[in-house]
Design a protein around this motif. Structure first.
Motif, PDB file in Angstrom:
ATOM      1  N   SER A   4      28.303 -67.591 -21.782  1.00 23.44           N
ATOM      2  CA  SER A   4      28.509 -69.039 -21.812  1.00 23.44           C
ATOM      3  C   SER A   4      27.734 -69.730 -22.925  1.00 23.44           C
ATOM      4  O   SER A   4      26.639 -69.305 -23.300  1.00 23.44           O
ATOM      5  CB  SER A   4      28.058 -69.658 -20.482  1.00 23.44           C
ATOM      6  N   LEU A   5      28.339 -70.794 -23.399  1.00 19.69           N
ATOM      7  CA  LEU A   5      27.666 -71.776 -24.237  1.00 19.69           C
ATOM      8  C   LEU A   5      27.727 -73.084 -23.455  1.00 19.69           C
ATOM      9  O   LEU A   5      28.804 -73.488 -23.003  1.00 19.69           O
ATOM     10  CB  LEU A   5      28.364 -71.954 -25.578  1.00 19.69           C
ATOM     11  N   VAL A   6      26.576 -73.709 -23.289  1.00 16.88           N
ATOM     12  CA  VAL A   6      26.518 -74.954 -22.534  1.00 16.88           C
ATOM     13  C   VAL A   6      25.769 -75.982 -23.368  1.00 16.88           C
ATOM     14  O   VAL A   6      24.636 -75.745 -23.795  1.00 16.88           O
ATOM     15  CB  VAL A   6      25.811 -74.755 -21.173  1.00 16.88           C
ATOM     16  N   SER A   7      26.419 -77.108 -23.604  1.00 22.18           N
ATOM     17  CA  SER A   7      25.758 -78.218 -24.274  1.00 22.18           C
ATOM     18  C   SER A   7      25.362 -79.231 -23.211  1.00 22.18           C
ATOM     19  O   SER A   7      26.159 -79.563 -22.326  1.00 22.18           O
ATOM     20  CB  SER A   7      26.676 -78.868 -25.306  1.00 22.18           C
ATOM     21  N   VAL A   8      24.134 -79.699 -23.297  1.00 19.23           N
ATOM     22  CA  VAL A   8      23.610 -80.615 -22.286  1.00 19.23           C
ATOM     23  C   VAL A   8      22.930 -81.801 -22.951  1.00 19.23           C
ATOM     24  O   VAL A   8      22.233 -81.654 -23.965  1.00 19.23           O
ATOM     25  CB  VAL A   8      22.642 -79.878 -21.322  1.00 19.23           C
ATOM     26  N   GLN A   9      23.177 -82.961 -22.378  1.00 20.44           N
ATOM     27  CA  GLN A   9      22.505 -84.191 -22.802  1.00 20.44           C
ATOM     28  C   GLN A   9      21.879 -84.804 -21.562  1.00 20.44           C
ATOM     29  O   GLN A   9      22.575 -85.085 -20.580  1.00 20.44           O
ATOM     30  CB  GLN A   9      23.501 -85.170 -23.424  1.00 20.44           C
ATOM     31  N   ILE A  10      20.578 -84.985 -21.585  1.00 19.21           N
ATOM     32  CA  ILE A  10      19.835 -85.591 -20.476  1.00 19.21           C
ATOM     33  C   ILE A  10      19.571 -87.051 -20.837  1.00 19.21           C
ATOM     34  O   ILE A  10      19.059 -87.347 -21.924  1.00 19.21           O
ATOM     35  CB  ILE A  10      18.481 -84.860 -20.270  1.00 19.21           C
ATOM     36  N   LEU A  36      15.904 -68.586 -23.390  1.00 22.37           N
ATOM     37  CA  LEU A  36      17.302 -68.548 -23.799  1.00 22.37           C
ATOM     38  C   LEU A  36      17.447 -69.026 -25.239  1.00 22.37           C
ATOM     39  O   LEU A  36      16.637 -69.823 -25.723  1.00 22.37           O
ATOM     40  CB  LEU A  36      18.149 -69.443 -22.887  1.00 22.37           C
ATOM     41  N   LYS A  37      18.469 -68.545 -25.915  1.00 28.33           N
ATOM     42  CA  LYS A  37      18.762 -69.019 -27.266  1.00 28.33           C
ATOM     43  C   LYS A  37      19.319 -70.434 -27.153  1.00 28.33           C
ATOM     44  O   LYS A  37      20.134 -70.725 -26.260  1.00 28.33           O
ATOM     45  CB  LYS A  37      19.783 -68.098 -27.934  1.00 28.33           C
ATOM     46  N   PHE A  38      18.870 -71.321 -28.037  1.00 26.67           N
ATOM     47  CA  PHE A  38      19.323 -72.714 -27.991  1.00 26.67           C
ATOM     48  C   PHE A  38      19.242 -73.340 -29.376  1.00 26.67           C
ATOM     49  O   PHE A  38      18.546 -72.842 -30.261  1.00 26.67           O
ATOM     50  CB  PHE A  38      18.484 -73.524 -26.999  1.00 26.67           C
ATOM     51  N   GLU A  39      19.953 -74.433 -29.539  1.00 22.16           N
ATOM     52  CA  GLU A  39      19.868 -75.257 -30.741  1.00 22.16           C
ATOM     53  C   GLU A  39      19.820 -76.715 -30.311  1.00 22.16           C
ATOM     54  O   GLU A  39      20.678 -77.168 -29.537  1.00 22.16           O
ATOM     55  CB  GLU A  39      21.088 -75.042 -31.643  1.00 22.16           C
ATOM     56  N   VAL A  40      18.818 -77.437 -30.811  1.00 23.09           N
ATOM     57  CA  VAL A  40      18.704 -78.862 -30.549  1.00 23.09           C
ATOM     58  C   VAL A  40      19.473 -79.605 -31.630  1.00 23.09           C
ATOM     59  O   VAL A  40      19.299 -79.334 -32.816  1.00 23.09           O
ATOM     60  CB  VAL A  40      17.221 -79.311 -30.546  1.00 23.09           C
ATOM     61  N   HIS A  41      20.321 -80.518 -31.200  1.00 23.51           N
ATOM     62  CA  HIS A  41      21.089 -81.367 -32.099  1.00 23.51           C
ATOM     63  C   HIS A  41      20.744 -82.819 -31.787  1.00 23.51           C
ATOM     64  O   HIS A  41      20.114 -83.106 -30.765  1.00 23.51           O
ATOM     65  CB  HIS A  41      22.585 -81.104 -31.911  1.00 23.51           C
ATOM     66  N   PRO A  42      21.141 -83.762 -32.617  1.00 23.50           N
ATOM     67  CA  PRO A  42      20.735 -85.154 -32.393  1.00 23.50           C
ATOM     68  C   PRO A  42      21.149 -85.735 -31.044  1.00 23.50           C
ATOM     69  O   PRO A  42      20.420 -86.543 -30.476  1.00 23.50           O
ATOM     70  CB  PRO A  42      21.414 -85.916 -33.529  1.00 23.50           C
ATOM     71  N   LEU A  43      22.306 -85.342 -30.514  1.00 18.36           N
ATOM     72  CA  LEU A  43      22.798 -85.958 -29.289  1.00 18.36           C
ATOM     73  C   LEU A  43      22.871 -85.018 -28.096  1.00 18.36           C
ATOM     74  O   LEU A  43      23.161 -85.461 -26.982  1.00 18.36           O
ATOM     75  CB  LEU A  43      24.181 -86.579 -29.532  1.00 18.36           C
ATOM     76  N   GLU A  44      22.632 -83.741 -28.309  1.00 21.71           N
ATOM     77  CA  GLU A  44      22.694 -82.765 -27.228  1.00 21.71           C
ATOM     78  C   GLU A  44      22.039 -81.471 -27.683  1.00 21.71           C
ATOM     79  O   GLU A  44      21.807 -81.277 -28.868  1.00 21.71           O
ATOM     80  CB  GLU A  44      24.138 -82.498 -26.797  1.00 21.71           C
ATOM     81  N   THR A  45      21.773 -80.613 -26.719  1.00 21.62           N
ATOM     82  CA  THR A  45      21.231 -79.289 -27.003  1.00 21.62           C
ATOM     83  C   THR A  45      22.206 -78.254 -26.463  1.00 21.62           C
ATOM     84  O   THR A  45      22.700 -78.388 -25.343  1.00 21.62           O
ATOM     85  CB  THR A  45      19.848 -79.122 -26.353  1.00 21.62           C
ATOM     86  N   THR A  46      22.490 -77.232 -27.277  1.00 19.51           N
ATOM     87  CA  THR A  46      23.390 -76.161 -26.851  1.00 19.51           C
ATOM     88  C   THR A  46      22.563 -74.936 -26.499  1.00 19.51           C
ATOM     89  O   THR A  46      21.672 -74.540 -27.247  1.00 19.51           O
ATOM     90  CB  THR A  46      24.417 -75.831 -27.953  1.00 19.51           C
ATOM     91  N   ILE A  47      22.899 -74.356 -25.344  1.00 23.90           N
ATOM     92  CA  ILE A  47      22.181 -73.199 -24.809  1.00 23.90           C
ATOM     93  C   ILE A  47      23.161 -72.045 -24.673  1.00 23.90           C
ATOM     94  O   ILE A  47      24.298 -72.231 -24.248  1.00 23.90           O
ATOM     95  CB  ILE A  47      21.569 -73.531 -23.434  1.00 23.90           C
ATOM     96  N   GLU A  48      22.704 -70.853 -25.024  1.00 26.88           N
ATOM     97  CA  GLU A  48      23.518 -69.639 -24.943  1.00 26.88           C
ATOM     98  C   GLU A  48      22.930 -68.733 -23.861  1.00 26.88           C
ATOM     99  O   GLU A  48      21.732 -68.463 -23.883  1.00 26.88           O
ATOM    100  CB  GLU A  48      23.474 -68.946 -26.303  1.00 26.88           C
ATOM    101  N   GLY A  49      23.768 -68.285 -22.926  1.00 23.62           N
ATOM    102  CA  GLY A  49      23.266 -67.393 -21.888  1.00 23.62           C
ATOM    103  C   GLY A  49      24.262 -67.192 -20.777  1.00 23.62           C
ATOM    104  O   GLY A  49      25.445 -67.494 -20.916  1.00 23.62           O
ATOM    105  N   ILE A  86      30.260 -64.594 -25.594  1.00 23.29           N
ATOM    106  CA  ILE A  86      30.358 -65.651 -26.611  1.00 23.29           C
ATOM    107  C   ILE A  86      28.956 -65.949 -27.140  1.00 23.29           C
ATOM    108  O   ILE A  86      27.972 -65.845 -26.402  1.00 23.29           O
ATOM    109  CB  ILE A  86      31.018 -66.936 -26.038  1.00 23.29           C
ATOM    110  N   GLN A  87      28.889 -66.271 -28.417  1.00 19.31           N
ATOM    111  CA  GLN A  87      27.637 -66.670 -29.058  1.00 19.31           C
ATOM    112  C   GLN A  87      27.907 -67.910 -29.898  1.00 19.31           C
ATOM    113  O   GLN A  87      29.028 -68.117 -30.385  1.00 19.31           O
ATOM    114  CB  GLN A  87      27.126 -65.561 -29.978  1.00 19.31           C
TER     115      GLN A  87
END
Length: 96
Positions: A4-10, A36-49, A86-87
């Protein structure tokens, strides 16, 4: 390989209109600590796992927001679930 790839905005609601960035920083800290592998972006963070692991992490993030003083939390989530694996690189590698 992750499924899975999950993008989250808190979006924490602060009780007295305080700046939300310190709250978001705490959420990102939990992601960093997860391993977990992740990337922070300006409006959300995407997590791989694994999906179940990420959903558990999102639960912890919401609970943390309340613990540190948020009165409630809006969490926006986008999920790509692909059992074969998926990555992030699969989707964005050609842009790097």
């Amino acid at each position: 390989m992750a499924n899975s790839l999950v993008s989250v905005q808190i979006i924490p609601k602060t009780k007295n209109g305080e700046d939300t960035i310190p709250f978001v920083d705490e959420a990102i800290k939990l992601i960093m600590e997860s391993g977990l592998k992740f990337e922070v972006h300006p409006l959300e963070t995407t997590i791989e796992g694994e999906l179940s692991t990420i959903l558990h992490l999102i639960t912890k993030m919401n609970e943390k927001m309340i613990e540190i003083g948020s009165s409630n939390v809006i969490t926006q989530v986008k999920i790509l679930y692909q059992p074969a694996g998926i990555q992030m690189e699969d989707l964005t590698g050609k842009y790097r």
